[in-house]
Design a protein around this motif. Structure first.
Motif, PDB file in Angstrom:
ATOM      1  N   PRO A 222       0.837  -1.216   0.000  1.00 18.30           N
ATOM      2  CA  PRO A 222       0.000   0.000   0.000  1.00 18.30           C
ATOM      3  C   PRO A 222       0.864   1.255   0.000  1.00 18.30           C
ATOM      4  CG  PRO A 222      -0.011  -1.026   2.151  1.00 18.30           C
ATOM      5  CD  PRO A 222       0.715  -1.988   1.252  1.00 18.30           C
ATOM      6  N   ARG A 223       0.379   2.302  -0.674  1.00 18.38           N
ATOM      7  CA  ARG A 223       1.114   3.567  -0.799  1.00 18.38           C
ATOM      8  C   ARG A 223       1.080   4.320   0.522  1.00 18.38           C
ATOM      9  NH1 ARG A 223       0.088   8.090  -5.553  1.00 18.38           N
ATOM     10  NH2 ARG A 223       1.949   9.382  -5.086  1.00 18.38           N
ATOM     11  N   PRO A 224       2.249   4.773   1.025  1.00 21.32           N
ATOM     12  CA  PRO A 224       2.228   5.494   2.311  1.00 21.32           C
ATOM     13  C   PRO A 224       1.557   6.852   2.163  1.00 21.32           C
ATOM     14  CG  PRO A 224       4.414   5.548   1.371  1.00 21.32           C
ATOM     15  CD  PRO A 224       3.608   4.622   0.496  1.00 21.32           C
ATOM     16  N   ALA A 225       0.978   7.291   3.241  1.00 16.16           N
ATOM     17  CA  ALA A 225       0.302   8.597   3.237  1.00 16.16           C
ATOM     18  C   ALA A 225       1.332   9.710   3.224  1.00 16.16           C
ATOM     19  CB  ALA A 225      -0.606   8.713   4.441  1.00 16.16           C
ATOM     20  N   PRO A 226       1.099  10.820   2.475  1.00 17.33           N
ATOM     21  CA  PRO A 226       2.068  11.918   2.460  1.00 17.33           C
ATOM     22  C   PRO A 226       2.143  12.609   3.802  1.00 17.33           C
ATOM     23  CG  PRO A 226       0.082  12.548   1.287  1.00 17.33           C
ATOM     24  CD  PRO A 226      -0.080  11.083   1.625  1.00 17.33           C
ATOM     25  N   ALA A 227       3.386  13.031   4.160  1.00 20.95           N
ATOM     26  CA  ALA A 227       3.567  13.723   5.438  1.00 20.95           C
ATOM     27  C   ALA A 227       2.950  15.116   5.403  1.00 20.95           C
ATOM     28  CB  ALA A 227       5.056  13.806   5.760  1.00 20.95           C
ATOM     29  N   ARG A 228       2.972  15.758   4.232  1.00 22.72           N
ATOM     30  CA  ARG A 228       2.403  17.110   4.107  1.00 22.72           C
ATOM     31  C   ARG A 228       0.983  16.992   3.589  1.00 22.72           C
ATOM     32  NH1 ARG A 228       4.896  21.934   0.289  1.00 22.72           N
ATOM     33  NH2 ARG A 228       3.388  23.579   0.906  1.00 22.72           N
ATOM     34  N   PRO A 229       0.079  17.629   4.290  1.00 19.20           N
ATOM     35  CA  PRO A 229      -1.310  17.521   3.819  1.00 19.20           C
ATOM     36  C   PRO A 229      -1.471  18.225   2.466  1.00 19.20           C
ATOM     37  CG  PRO A 229      -1.143  19.143   5.560  1.00 19.20           C
ATOM     38  CD  PRO A 229       0.196  18.463   5.497  1.00 19.20           C
ATOM     39  N   ARG A 230      -2.281  17.682   1.653  1.00 24.94           N
ATOM     40  CA  ARG A 230      -2.542  18.247   0.328  1.00 24.94           C
ATOM     41  C   ARG A 230      -3.434  19.472   0.464  1.00 24.94           C
ATOM     42  NH1 ARG A 230      -4.835  14.770  -4.835  1.00 24.94           N
ATOM     43  NH2 ARG A 230      -4.478  16.415  -6.426  1.00 24.94           N
ATOM     44  N   PRO A 231      -3.020  20.605  -0.071  1.00 25.09           N
ATOM     45  CA  PRO A 231      -3.851  21.818   0.073  1.00 25.09           C
ATOM     46  C   PRO A 231      -5.122  21.703  -0.772  1.00 25.09           C
ATOM     47  CG  PRO A 231      -1.994  22.255  -1.374  1.00 25.09           C
ATOM     48  CD  PRO A 231      -1.783  20.876  -0.829  1.00 25.09           C
ATOM     49  N   ALA A 232      -6.133  22.277  -0.198  1.00 24.14           N
ATOM     50  CA  ALA A 232      -7.420  22.260  -0.904  1.00 24.14           C
ATOM     51  C   ALA A 232      -7.386  23.262  -2.057  1.00 24.14           C
ATOM     52  CB  ALA A 232      -8.551  22.599   0.058  1.00 24.14           C
ATOM     53  N   ARG A 233      -8.058  22.962  -3.094  1.00 20.80           N
ATOM     54  CA  ARG A 233      -8.081  23.816  -4.279  1.00 20.80           C
ATOM     55  C   ARG A 233      -9.016  24.988  -4.050  1.00 20.80           C
ATOM     56  NH1 ARG A 233     -11.201  24.415  -8.788  1.00 20.80           N
ATOM     57  NH2 ARG A 233     -10.121  25.150 -10.673  1.00 20.80           N
ATOM     58  N   ARG A 234      -8.451  26.174  -4.243  1.00 28.53           N
ATOM     59  CA  ARG A 234      -9.226  27.399  -4.086  1.00 28.53           C
ATOM     60  C   ARG A 234      -9.185  28.161  -5.421  1.00 28.53           C
ATOM     61  NH1 ARG A 234      -7.007  29.677   1.745  1.00 28.53           N
ATOM     62  NH2 ARG A 234      -7.632  27.844   3.008  1.00 28.53           N
ATOM     63  N   PRO A 235     -10.258  28.215  -6.102  1.00 25.37           N
ATOM     64  CA  PRO A 235     -10.253  28.962  -7.371  1.00 25.37           C
ATOM     65  C   PRO A 235     -10.065  30.453  -7.138  1.00 25.37           C
ATOM     66  CG  PRO A 235     -12.467  28.261  -6.801  1.00 25.37           C
ATOM     67  CD  PRO A 235     -11.572  27.600  -5.794  1.00 25.37           C
ATOM     68  N   SER A 236      -9.305  31.087  -8.023  1.00 21.40           N
ATOM     69  CA  SER A 236      -9.020  32.517  -7.915  1.00 21.40           C
ATOM     70  C   SER A 236     -10.247  33.320  -8.332  1.00 21.40           C
ATOM     71  CB  SER A 236      -7.841  32.888  -8.817  1.00 21.40           C
ATOM     72  OG  SER A 236      -7.604  34.264  -8.781  1.00 21.40           O
ATOM     73  N   PRO A 237     -10.541  34.375  -7.560  1.00 18.64           N
ATOM     74  CA  PRO A 237     -11.705  35.208  -7.951  1.00 18.64           C
ATOM     75  C   PRO A 237     -11.419  36.068  -9.192  1.00 18.64           C
ATOM     76  CG  PRO A 237     -10.590  36.154  -6.050  1.00 18.64           C
ATOM     77  CD  PRO A 237      -9.925  34.843  -6.301  1.00 18.64           C
ATOM     78  N   GLN A 238     -10.111  36.275  -9.519  1.00 21.16           N
ATOM     79  CA  GLN A 238      -9.770  37.106 -10.681  1.00 21.16           C
ATOM     80  C   GLN A 238      -9.977  36.308 -11.973  1.00 21.16           C
ATOM     81  OE1 GLN A 238      -9.051  40.228 -10.438  1.00 21.16           O
ATOM     82  NE2 GLN A 238      -8.956  40.265  -8.193  1.00 21.16           N
ATOM     83  N   PRO A 239     -10.423  36.972 -13.023  1.00 19.30           N
ATOM     84  CA  PRO A 239     -10.586  36.266 -14.304  1.00 19.30           C
ATOM     85  C   PRO A 239      -9.221  35.888 -14.895  1.00 19.30           C
ATOM     86  CG  PRO A 239     -10.953  38.612 -14.594  1.00 19.30           C
ATOM     87  CD  PRO A 239     -10.812  38.397 -13.111  1.00 19.30           C
ATOM     88  N   PHE A 240      -9.234  34.898 -15.729  1.00 20.57           N
ATOM     89  CA  PHE A 240      -8.004  34.411 -16.367  1.00 20.57           C
ATOM     90  C   PHE A 240      -7.519  35.410 -17.413  1.00 20.57           C
ATOM     91  CE2 PHE A 240      -5.928  31.989 -19.808  1.00 20.57           C
ATOM     92  CZ  PHE A 240      -4.831  31.556 -19.097  1.00 20.57           C
ATOM     93  N   ARG A 241      -6.236  35.763 -17.303  1.00 21.56           N
ATOM     94  CA  ARG A 241      -5.643  36.725 -18.243  1.00 21.56           C
ATOM     95  C   ARG A 241      -4.778  35.951 -19.239  1.00 21.56           C
ATOM     96  NH1 ARG A 241      -2.526  41.009 -14.711  1.00 21.56           N
ATOM     97  NH2 ARG A 241      -2.145  41.816 -16.820  1.00 21.56           N
ATOM     98  N   ASP A 242      -5.314  35.830 -20.443  1.00 29.30           N
ATOM     99  CA  ASP A 242      -4.558  35.133 -21.493  1.00 29.30           C
ATOM    100  C   ASP A 242      -3.607  36.108 -22.180  1.00 29.30           C
ATOM    101  OD1 ASP A 242      -6.612  36.614 -22.422  1.00 29.30           O
ATOM    102  OD2 ASP A 242      -7.183  35.223 -24.038  1.00 29.30           O
ATOM    103  N   GLN A 243      -2.605  36.561 -21.432  1.00 27.76           N
ATOM    104  CA  GLN A 243      -1.644  37.555 -21.914  1.00 27.76           C
ATOM    105  C   GLN A 243      -0.248  36.975 -21.815  1.00 27.76           C
ATOM    106  OE1 GLN A 243      -1.745  41.207 -19.747  1.00 27.76           O
ATOM    107  NE2 GLN A 243      -0.640  42.377 -21.302  1.00 27.76           N
TER     108      GLN A 243
END
Length: 294
Positions: A222-243
């Motif tokens: 079995p795969r060992p659990a990571p020591a560092r917790p995985r950060p939760a995904r937080r979407p950015s409130p700013q719109p995507f700048r395709d620049q």
């Protein structure tokens, strides 16, 4: 209120005030050399008027007479009266009386004389006719006559043909060099004899190779659990700048006109100029700010 110099108003870096003497000679009391090499080589000698020109003035003489509408072509090439040249008249032909002599110099120099043919000095040939039969044999037949030839006797003894008793041998060089020999029998094989087939093995065929024996696949735990917790995904409130970075670094800029290029910069009023040639201007307050202050 603060005054702004034309050098400070300029935004393009091309406009400068005409500088006079530097600060070294401003308050030191020393004389500043403002002469040039041209002024030193060609100095002025008092108030000497320029020499009067002896060249006559290009004043057109006034002609009070009437203008003639004649060109140089008409004045040079004038029509003259054509006089008919005298013509030579030939003399009238007058035929001479008498007969014309039609003799030529050839006839006069070479006159025909009566002449007789010259008598032959050689005596005439007398033909002697011989009576008899004409011989029509040419010289070739007379010189080269056919002689009677006798057959020469053969001195070589005659031999009767006897057929050979031995068979004619006609071998070629290939047959003489490569004589056929008796073919030997098959060579004896040095390979050991195959064992006699026995009964079939009871164990099944494994089909293993050295690679399969050396590299055995192991089961993963079995795969060992990571020591560092995985950060939760937080979407950015700013719109995507395709620049891209190119469009962000090289922004098209609006070409502005330098205010110092005007005779009087907009938004400034000329105030004064100092001894060094700097021109100072004063900013004019906008109309909206003056209304709010009132």
């Amino acid at each position: 209120m603060r005054s702004w110099c034309l050098c400070q108003i300029c935004t393009c870096g091309r406009h400068r005030c005409p500088h006079g003497t530097t600060r070294i000679y401003e308050n030191s009391g020393a004389f500043c050399p403002t002469t040039t090499e041209y002024l030193e080589s060609y100095p002025t000698y008092g108030n000497v008027p320029p020499a009067q020109s002896l060249k006559p003035k290009p004043d057109a003489p006034e002609d009070r007479g009437q203008m003639e509408g004649i060109t140089t072509f008409k004045s040079d090439y004038r029509p003259h009266e054509i006089v008919q040249q005298p013509r030579h008249l030939p003399e009238e032909y007058k035929p001479r009386s008498g007969d014309i002599d039609l003799h030529t110099t050839y006839r006069r120099d070479f006159n025909p004389y009566p002449a007789q043919p010259a008598a032959a000095v050689r005596p005439p040939e007398r033909r002697q006719v011989q009576k008899g039969k004409l011989d029509t044999i040419p010289t070739y037949k007379d010189d080269y006559r056919a002689w009677e030839l006798q057959k020469s006797r053969l001195y070589k003894p005659e031999r009767a043909y006897q057929p050979p008793t031995v068979k004619f041998g006609n071998p070629t060089t290939f047959q003489e060099d490569f004589v056929p020999r008796a073919a030997p029998g098959p060579r004896q094989s040095f390979r050991p004899a195959a064992p006699a087939p026995g009964p079939a093995a009871a164990a099944p065929f494994l089909g293993l190779t050295s690679h399969r024996l050396d590299f055995v696949p192991h089961a993963l735990g079995p795969r060992p659990a990571p020591a560092r917790p995985r950060p939760a995904r937080r979407p950015s409130p700013q719109p995507f700048r395709d620049q891209t970075s190119y469009s962000a670094d090289f922004v098209p800029k609006k070409q502005e006109v330098c205010p110092a290029s005007y005779l009087s910069p907009p938004g400034y009023v000329f105030q004064t100029a100092n001894s060094r040639g700097h021109r100072f201007f004063r900013k004019v307050a906008p109309a909206s700010s003056s209304r709010q202050a009132s």
